[in-house]
Design an enzyme around this catalytic site. Structure first.
Site, PDB file in Angstrom:
ATOM      1  N   GLU A   1     -13.124  14.032  -5.582  1.00 39.29           N
ATOM      2  CA  GLU A   1     -14.435  13.363  -5.670  1.00 39.29           C
ATOM      3  C   GLU A   1     -15.134  13.205  -4.336  1.00 39.29           C
ATOM      4  O   GLU A   1     -16.312  12.836  -4.292  1.00 39.29           O
ATOM      5  CB  GLU A   1     -14.254  11.980  -6.308  1.00 39.29           C
ATOM      6  CG  GLU A   1     -13.846  10.867  -5.363  1.00 39.29           C
ATOM      7  CD  GLU A   1     -12.397  10.907  -4.928  1.00 39.29           C
ATOM      8  OE1 GLU A   1     -11.987  10.014  -4.177  1.00 39.29           O
ATOM      9  OE2 GLU A   1     -11.670  11.826  -5.341  1.00 39.29           O
TER      10      GLU A   1
ATOM     11  N   SER B   1      -0.841   8.675   3.342  1.00 37.63           N
ATOM     12  CA  SER B   1       0.187   8.494   4.365  1.00 37.63           C
ATOM     13  C   SER B   1       1.546   8.973   3.874  1.00 37.63           C
ATOM     14  O   SER B   1       2.464   9.152   4.662  1.00 37.63           O
ATOM     15  CB  SER B   1       0.304   7.011   4.740  1.00 37.63           C
ATOM     16  OG  SER B   1      -0.934   6.484   5.142  1.00 37.63           O
ATOM     17  N   LEU B   2       1.659   9.136   2.555  1.00 35.21           N
ATOM     18  CA  LEU B   2       2.904   9.563   1.931  1.00 35.21           C
ATOM     19  C   LEU B   2       2.727  10.948   1.323  1.00 35.21           C
ATOM     20  O   LEU B   2       1.600  11.353   1.013  1.00 35.21           O
ATOM     21  CB  LEU B   2       3.323   8.568   0.842  1.00 35.21           C
ATOM     22  CG  LEU B   2       3.388   7.088   1.240  1.00 35.21           C
ATOM     23  CD1 LEU B   2       3.675   6.230   0.015  1.00 35.21           C
ATOM     24  CD2 LEU B   2       4.440   6.864   2.312  1.00 35.21           C
TER      25      LEU B   2
ATOM     26  N   CYS C   1      -3.881  11.812  -5.833  1.00 38.67           N
ATOM     27  CA  CYS C   1      -3.309  11.131  -4.676  1.00 38.67           C
ATOM     28  C   CYS C   1      -2.059  10.340  -5.065  1.00 38.67           C
ATOM     29  O   CYS C   1      -1.008  10.909  -5.295  1.00 38.67           O
ATOM     30  CB  CYS C   1      -4.366  10.259  -4.000  1.00 38.67           C
ATOM     31  SG  CYS C   1      -3.945   9.760  -2.322  1.00 38.67           S
ATOM     32  N   LEU C   2      -2.167   9.019  -5.205  1.00 33.76           N
ATOM     33  CA  LEU C   2      -1.022   8.235  -5.649  1.00 33.76           C
ATOM     34  C   LEU C   2      -0.570   8.679  -7.039  1.00 33.76           C
ATOM     35  O   LEU C   2       0.609   8.577  -7.390  1.00 33.76           O
ATOM     36  CB  LEU C   2      -1.370   6.745  -5.638  1.00 33.76           C
ATOM     37  CG  LEU C   2      -0.272   5.760  -6.010  1.00 33.76           C
ATOM     38  CD1 LEU C   2       0.963   5.943  -5.147  1.00 33.76           C
ATOM     39  CD2 LEU C   2      -0.797   4.321  -5.892  1.00 33.76           C
TER      40      LEU C   2
ATOM     41  N   HIS D   1      -8.548  14.511  -2.527  1.00 39.03           N
ATOM     42  CA  HIS D   1      -9.519  13.766  -3.335  1.00 39.03           C
ATOM     43  C   HIS D   1     -10.632  14.693  -3.816  1.00 39.03           C
ATOM     44  O   HIS D   1     -11.529  15.043  -3.043  1.00 39.03           O
ATOM     45  CB  HIS D   1     -10.097  12.598  -2.536  1.00 39.03           C
ATOM     46  CG  HIS D   1      -9.192  11.418  -2.490  1.00 39.03           C
ATOM     47  ND1 HIS D   1      -9.557  10.168  -2.931  1.00 39.03           N
ATOM     48  CD2 HIS D   1      -7.910  11.297  -2.079  1.00 39.03           C
ATOM     49  CE1 HIS D   1      -8.544   9.331  -2.789  1.00 39.03           C
ATOM     50  NE2 HIS D   1      -7.533   9.999  -2.266  1.00 39.03           N
TER      51      HIS D   1
ATOM     52  N   GLY E   1      -4.624   5.483  -5.068  1.00 36.73           N
ATOM     53  CA  GLY E   1      -4.171   4.161  -4.656  1.00 36.73           C
ATOM     54  C   GLY E   1      -5.156   3.475  -3.745  1.00 36.73           C
ATOM     55  O   GLY E   1      -6.325   3.418  -4.075  1.00 36.73           O
ATOM     56  N   PRO E   2      -4.773   2.956  -2.600  1.00 37.44           N
ATOM     57  CA  PRO E   2      -3.485   3.172  -1.930  1.00 37.44           C
ATOM     58  C   PRO E   2      -2.332   2.408  -2.583  1.00 37.44           C
ATOM     59  O   PRO E   2      -2.518   1.719  -3.579  1.00 37.44           O
ATOM     60  CB  PRO E   2      -3.752   2.652  -0.519  1.00 37.44           C
ATOM     61  CG  PRO E   2      -4.786   1.604  -0.700  1.00 37.44           C
ATOM     62  CD  PRO E   2      -5.666   2.081  -1.825  1.00 37.44           C
ATOM     63  N   GLY E   3      -1.146   2.569  -1.971  1.00 40.21           N
ATOM     64  CA  GLY E   3       0.061   1.971  -2.499  1.00 40.21           C
ATOM     65  C   GLY E   3       1.187   2.996  -2.451  1.00 40.21           C
ATOM     66  O   GLY E   3       1.045   4.081  -1.893  1.00 40.21           O
TER      67      GLY E   3
END
Length: 607
Positions: free
Chosen positions: A177, A132-133, A83-84, A175, A52-54
């Site tokens: 990468e 953050s999540l 991630c997201l 991540h 993301g983010p999101g």
């Protein structure tokens, strides 16, 4: 590959290293509906869902990704989320989405795992997190935990990787990468590819790629633009005279070439301290072309003296317009000189706004600063403070007399009897300083923190204006040039600048160079981001600076975020050949210690 947009994309280097021969197509998450995408899935081997983010709870943030997890068995294909992407997979199959008590952005954590599936044959490793999540799985649900980190009192145990028990879906929270992710990067992508191929052997028939699909999905990544240069009768010759100028101050050259006239345009790029070597001083003329543009304009304004011409952009954007202009003004000069002529000036951050989902505020103030304010330099002096040489240059045919006159004047200025004038500063009336409203500023800080905690961003830079004005302006008031010389004396820096291009005057004293690009045949793009600063003071030795900067998780995290972002951007320009030459080294400058990284990308000469 599915891409969140407008978001940070997953760096493709990992894919190229781990899946040799793969062809990558970038599909943004709002380019297609799932109904539009389904007929083409049979032509793809797998999907990488980038970060993301999101939030997976926000349909705008995840777009078509949420539908990929629920396609019917005839269309299902292997998917790897990052991630997201992991959070989306979790939410779609019943996981609980929660906020971390302590956010992890640019933080390195130790990852433990099951040593099976994605992590078979891989030892526990360190990985970079930007989130953050996080998710909490249902007991006996369709998803299985494969890896985790223990954040102790901060967040407890946090899931780092999952898989679907029956479908070919895998995902990681960290991540792979990132430049600081070890073992769990290329190795895990290779494991995913192996598992995806094993699953597909008995469950899926992949159709051959139809070349007409390129009309729908665009060219494969990376798309390197090889420009067909417009026909130019011949390269312009940069007529040059080189003179020895031992001890000559660049400020003396600047004053010879017009720096003291506050009413006239003037530009100088100034290496005022080590490790800077070259300073560039323009010798502007009344006919020197100034290029002005505001982001809301559909045209470029060309100004020569009192003459103003508007040139419509049409199908071009400002970058292609500038590139076309420069291609028709190609020149060739002495290889030892780093500058032969061309545009010097300033570009605003707002120029990138058209690539984002951000609205523009109309600015009707006639005195506002343009978003592009450049001048085309045809005459210049380049001072090499290491070799004590000056390159006097002109792009104008038959400009020999100016070259001779200027070389003679510089020779006189550099005579042993002369030195940089030490002009006493004029008395300055104390200015009126208007600070930002404190309550509003704190409110914005809290808003930024909430956006970070909710996953809307991994780094926010909150900036506000402080206005400084002078009560009285008189002959005793320092000119812009005099103010620049005071700044240069108090804070000498290797990448300083004095740009007077009305309506804007720009005074800069910076240790940081954003980008350098060397000439063919083997051009290199180099970026040197500085994130982390300690002011020099008694007792601040190199060892102390190393501890305060390289030893700080916060400073390294901020630098790491920029390094990973730059690597991503460079891969999009030059392809695979991108390397971090230096990571978070402490460098000494005139007045500060800085935490500096170096990223380089090599590009083919024909591009």
């Amino acid at each position: 590959m599915s891409d969140y947009q407008p978001r940070l994309r997953f760096v493709r280097l990992v894919h190229l290293q781990s899946i040799p021969g793969c062809i990558i197509y970038i599909v943004k998450n709002d380019d297609f509906t799932i109904q539009e995408l389904l007929p083409y899935l049979e032509s793809f081997s797998a999907v990488i869902v980038g970060p993301g983010p999101g939030s997976p709870d926000n349909p705008h943030d995840v777009g078509v990704v949420k539908d990929l997890w629920k396609v019917d068995d005839t269309h299902v294909l292997p998917v790897f989320g990052v991630c997201l992407g992991l959070q989306s997979l979790g939410v779609e199959f019943g996981a609980c989405l929660q906020r971390l008590r302590v956010v992890k952005h640019g933080q390195v954590s130790r990852v433990q795992h099951s040593s099976t599936d994605l992590f078979e044959g891989i030892k526990p490793f360190s990985a970079v997190r930007y989130h953050s999540l996080h998710i909490v799985l249902k007991d006996d649900g369709e998803l299985e935990e494969l890896a985790w980190s223990n954040d102790g009192e901060e967040n407890g145990r946090v899931i780092m990787a999952i898989r679907h028990r029956t479908r070919p879906f895998w995902a990681v929270q960290y991540h792979p990468e990132s430049v600081l992710t070890s073992q769990g990067g290329a190795e895990v992508i290779a494991s995913f590819w192996r598992l995806a191929q094993e699953w597909a052997k008995t469950r899926r028939i992949q159709h051959q790629w139809d070349p007409t699909h390129d009309q729908i999905f665009g060219n494969p990544w990376p798309t390197i633009a090889f420009h067909s240069l417009p026909l130019v009768p011949s390269l312009k010759v940069v007529n040059t005279i080189v003179v020895d100028v031992p001890g000559l101050a660049v400020t003396a050259i600047a004053e010879l070439l017009g720096a003291m006239d506050d009413n006239s345009p003037f530009v100088m790029l100034d290496s005022a301290a080590k490790p800077g070597r070259y300073s560039i001083v323009a010798a502007l003329m009344p006919t020197s072309m100034q290029i002005i543009h505001n982001v809301e304009d559909t045209f470029m304004t060309l100004k020569q003296g009192e003459c103003l011409v508007r040139e419509e952009l049409g199908s071009n954007n400002v970058w292609s317009w500038l590139a076309t202009f420069m291609r028709t003004h190609k020149a060739n000069g002495l290889p030892d000189s780093p500058f032969w002529g061309g545009f010097v000036g300033q570009l605003s951050y707002e120029l990138g706004v058209h690539s984002l989902d951000v609205g523009l505020k109309s600015n009707t103030d006639p005195g506002c600063h343009p978003d592009i304010n450049l001048v085309f330099v045809e005459r210049s002096v380049v001072l090499d403070v290491v070799a004590n040489k000056a390159y006097i240059q002109s792009l104008i045919p038959g400009d020999d007399q100016w070259l001779l006159d200027t070389s003679s004047q510089l020779a006189k200025l550099s005579s042993p009897a002369r030195s940089e004038p030490n002009t006493p500063p004029k008395s300055i009336t104390p200015p009126v300083v208007t600070l930002p409203d404190k309550a509003r500023y704190i409110e914005r800080i809290n808003q930024a923190k909430d956006n970070l905690s909710s996953g809307n961003s991994y780094e926010l830079c909150l900036t506000v204006n402080t206005h400084i004005s002078l009560k009285d302006c008189s002959s005793a008031t320092p000119t812009s040039w005099e103010r620049y010389k005071m700044l240069r004396q108090k804070n000498p820096a290797p990448h300083s600048a004095f740009l007077r291009l009305h309506p804007s005057t720009f005074l800069s004293s910076s240790p940081e160079r954003f980008l350098s690009y060397s000439r063919p045949p083997h051009p290199i793009c180099q970026l040197r981001p500085i994130k982390g600063t300690v002011r020099k003071a008694p007792g601040i030795t190199r060892a102390v600076a190393e501890e305060l900067l390289a030893g700080s998780a916060k400073e390294v995290a901020e630098n790491l975020m920029i390094v990973d972002l730059i690597r991503h951007d460079l891969h999009g320009v030059v392809g695979d050949d991108v390397h971090v030459k230096q990571f978070c080294a402490v460098e000494e400058y005139e007045t500060v210690w800085q935490l500096v990284s170096v990223i380089e990308g090599k590009i083919e000469s024909k591009s």
